[in-house]
Design a protein around this motif. Structure first.
Motif, PDB file in Angstrom:
ATOM      1  N   ALA A 133       0.836  -1.204   0.000  1.00 61.51           N
ATOM      2  CA  ALA A 133       0.000   0.000   0.000  1.00 61.51           C
ATOM      3  C   ALA A 133       0.869   1.253   0.000  1.00 61.51           C
ATOM      4  CB  ALA A 133      -0.926  -0.002   1.212  1.00 61.51           C
ATOM      5  N   GLY A 134       1.918   1.247   0.790  1.00 70.72           N
ATOM      6  CA  GLY A 134       2.825   2.399   0.830  1.00 70.72           C
ATOM      7  C   GLY A 134       3.521   2.622  -0.499  1.00 70.72           C
ATOM      8  N   ALA A 135       3.893   1.532  -1.175  1.00 67.45           N
ATOM      9  CA  ALA A 135       4.556   1.657  -2.478  1.00 67.45           C
ATOM     10  C   ALA A 135       3.629   2.280  -3.511  1.00 67.45           C
ATOM     11  CB  ALA A 135       5.036   0.283  -2.953  1.00 67.45           C
ATOM     12  N   VAL A 136       2.355   1.898  -3.495  1.00 73.36           N
ATOM     13  CA  VAL A 136       1.399   2.465  -4.448  1.00 73.36           C
ATOM     14  C   VAL A 136       1.216   3.956  -4.199  1.00 73.36           C
ATOM     15  CG1 VAL A 136      -1.027   2.453  -5.159  1.00 73.36           C
ATOM     16  CG2 VAL A 136       0.188   0.293  -4.859  1.00 73.36           C
ATOM     17  N   VAL A 137       0.953   4.312  -2.945  1.00 72.00           N
ATOM     18  CA  VAL A 137       0.733   5.727  -2.617  1.00 72.00           C
ATOM     19  C   VAL A 137       2.000   6.540  -2.878  1.00 72.00           C
ATOM     20  CG1 VAL A 137       0.227   7.333  -0.747  1.00 72.00           C
ATOM     21  CG2 VAL A 137      -1.097   5.234  -0.972  1.00 72.00           C
ATOM     22  N   GLY A 138       3.138   6.043  -2.444  1.00 68.34           N
ATOM     23  CA  GLY A 138       4.403   6.749  -2.665  1.00 68.34           C
ATOM     24  C   GLY A 138       4.739   6.895  -4.135  1.00 68.34           C
ATOM     25  N   GLY A 139       4.459   5.863  -4.931  1.00 70.20           N
ATOM     26  CA  GLY A 139       4.713   5.930  -6.367  1.00 70.20           C
ATOM     27  C   GLY A 139       3.860   6.980  -7.055  1.00 70.20           C
ATOM     28  N   ILE A 140       2.599   7.077  -6.651  1.00 67.24           N
ATOM     29  CA  ILE A 140       1.709   8.086  -7.244  1.00 67.24           C
ATOM     30  C   ILE A 140       2.183   9.492  -6.888  1.00 67.24           C
ATOM     31  CG2 ILE A 140      -0.629   9.047  -7.130  1.00 67.24           C
ATOM     32  CD1 ILE A 140      -1.614   6.117  -6.833  1.00 67.24           C
ATOM     33  N   ILE A 141       2.497   9.709  -5.621  1.00 70.12           N
ATOM     34  CA  ILE A 141       2.963  11.034  -5.195  1.00 70.12           C
ATOM     35  C   ILE A 141       4.282  11.386  -5.884  1.00 70.12           C
ATOM     36  CG2 ILE A 141       3.806  12.368  -3.217  1.00 70.12           C
ATOM     37  CD1 ILE A 141       1.705  10.834  -1.528  1.00 70.12           C
ATOM     38  N   GLY A 142       5.197  10.426  -5.978  1.00 70.39           N
ATOM     39  CA  GLY A 142       6.475  10.667  -6.650  1.00 70.39           C
ATOM     40  C   GLY A 142       6.302  10.992  -8.126  1.00 70.39           C
ATOM     41  N   ALA A 143       5.396  10.293  -8.797  1.00 68.39           N
ATOM     42  CA  ALA A 143       5.149  10.557 -10.215  1.00 68.39           C
ATOM     43  C   ALA A 143       4.570  11.954 -10.419  1.00 68.39           C
ATOM     44  CB  ALA A 143       4.203   9.507 -10.789  1.00 68.39           C
ATOM     45  N   MET A 144       3.703  12.384  -9.513  1.00 66.13           N
ATOM     46  CA  MET A 144       3.137  13.729  -9.612  1.00 66.13           C
ATOM     47  C   MET A 144       4.226  14.792  -9.449  1.00 66.13           C
ATOM     48  SD  MET A 144      -0.451  13.034  -7.569  1.00 66.13           S
ATOM     49  CE  MET A 144      -0.585  14.700  -7.016  1.00 66.13           C
ATOM     50  N   GLN A 145       5.124  14.588  -8.504  1.00 63.41           N
ATOM     51  CA  GLN A 145       6.223  15.529  -8.298  1.00 63.41           C
ATOM     52  C   GLN A 145       7.158  15.543  -9.508  1.00 63.41           C
ATOM     53  OE1 GLN A 145       5.159  17.555  -6.053  1.00 63.41           O
ATOM     54  NE2 GLN A 145       7.005  17.559  -4.832  1.00 63.41           N
ATOM     55  N   GLY A 146       7.461  14.369 -10.051  1.00 64.34           N
ATOM     56  CA  GLY A 146       8.317  14.289 -11.232  1.00 64.34           C
ATOM     57  C   GLY A 146       7.696  14.964 -12.440  1.00 64.34           C
ATOM     58  N   SER A 147       6.383  14.829 -12.587  1.00 65.42           N
ATOM     59  CA  SER A 147       5.684  15.489 -13.685  1.00 65.42           C
ATOM     60  C   SER A 147       5.801  17.004 -13.567  1.00 65.42           C
ATOM     61  CB  SER A 147       4.212  15.077 -13.685  1.00 65.42           C
ATOM     62  OG  SER A 147       3.506  15.760 -14.681  1.00 65.42           O
ATOM     63  N   LYS A 148       5.688  17.499 -12.361  1.00 63.52           N
ATOM     64  CA  LYS A 148       5.826  18.941 -12.138  1.00 63.52           C
ATOM     65  C   LYS A 148       7.240  19.409 -12.499  1.00 63.52           C
ATOM     66  CE  LYS A 148       5.493  22.478  -8.589  1.00 63.52           C
ATOM     67  NZ  LYS A 148       5.331  22.765  -7.170  1.00 63.52           N
ATOM     68  N   LYS A 149       8.245  18.625 -12.118  1.00 61.21           N
ATOM     69  CA  LYS A 149       9.629  18.977 -12.453  1.00 61.21           C
ATOM     70  C   LYS A 149       9.840  18.984 -13.966  1.00 61.21           C
ATOM     71  CE  LYS A 149      11.824  16.970  -8.370  1.00 61.21           C
ATOM     72  NZ  LYS A 149      12.713  15.877  -7.933  1.00 61.21           N
ATOM     73  N   ASP A 150       9.297  17.971 -14.659  1.00 62.92           N
ATOM     74  CA  ASP A 150       9.451  17.903 -16.115  1.00 62.92           C
ATOM     75  C   ASP A 150       8.804  19.097 -16.800  1.00 62.92           C
ATOM     76  OD1 ASP A 150      10.977  15.636 -16.175  1.00 62.92           O
ATOM     77  OD2 ASP A 150       9.308  14.280 -16.603  1.00 62.92           O
ATOM     78  N   LYS A 151       7.641  19.503 -16.327  1.00 59.91           N
ATOM     79  CA  LYS A 151       6.983  20.669 -16.915  1.00 59.91           C
ATOM     80  C   LYS A 151       7.825  21.920 -16.735  1.00 59.91           C
ATOM     81  CE  LYS A 151       2.179  19.226 -16.734  1.00 59.91           C
ATOM     82  NZ  LYS A 151       0.877  19.469 -16.108  1.00 59.91           N
TER      83      LYS A 151
END
Length: 122
Positions: free
Chosen positions: A59-77
């Motif tokens: 459960a932690g991996a799923v939630v952490g992966g989603i939050i990390g992907a959102m942060q990475g998307s912001k950095k890429d933009k």
């Protein structure tokens, strides 16, 4: 307790491999978030007793992966001149668009064009 140690070791290994890749920020930060989330989830599962360590880690991996992907998307933009960051315009030469009757500039290092107010020209 050994499951917690194994999960933590796996998370650290995944994090170290992720740091060495040349992928974009979304993938890299998703892996980092998943590893951190798995470690936290496993710890909560071990402490609470209501949740198994493996279930907490998943459960932690799923939630952490989603939050990390959102942060990475912001950095890429931000890096790609998306909606988060203003374009870096080369204002040494100004061009005129006959169709819209507006002036525009090229972005430095790219072929993208923007109007004087920073709006992207299509």
């Amino acid at each position: 307790m050994t499951t917690l140690i194994k999960t933590a070791a796996l998370s650290v290994a995944a994090l170290s491999f992720a740091a060495c890749t040349t992928t974009q920020n979304v993938e890299r930060d998703a892996v980092r978030g998943a590893a951190a989330g798995a470690a936290v989830g496993a710890g909560i599962g071990a402490i609470s007793g209501d949740v198994k360590v493996g279930e907490g880690a998943a459960a932690g991996a799923v939630v952490g992966g989603i939050i990390g992907a959102m942060q990475g998307s912001k950095k890429d933009k931000e890096l790609q001149g998306g909606t988060v960051a203003a374009p870096n315009l080369d204002k040494s030469t100004r061009y005129f668009d006959d169709n819209t009757r507006r002036y525009y500039y090229f972005e430095k290092g790219t072929n993208r064009t923007f109007y004087e107010n920073g709006e992207r020209r299509s």
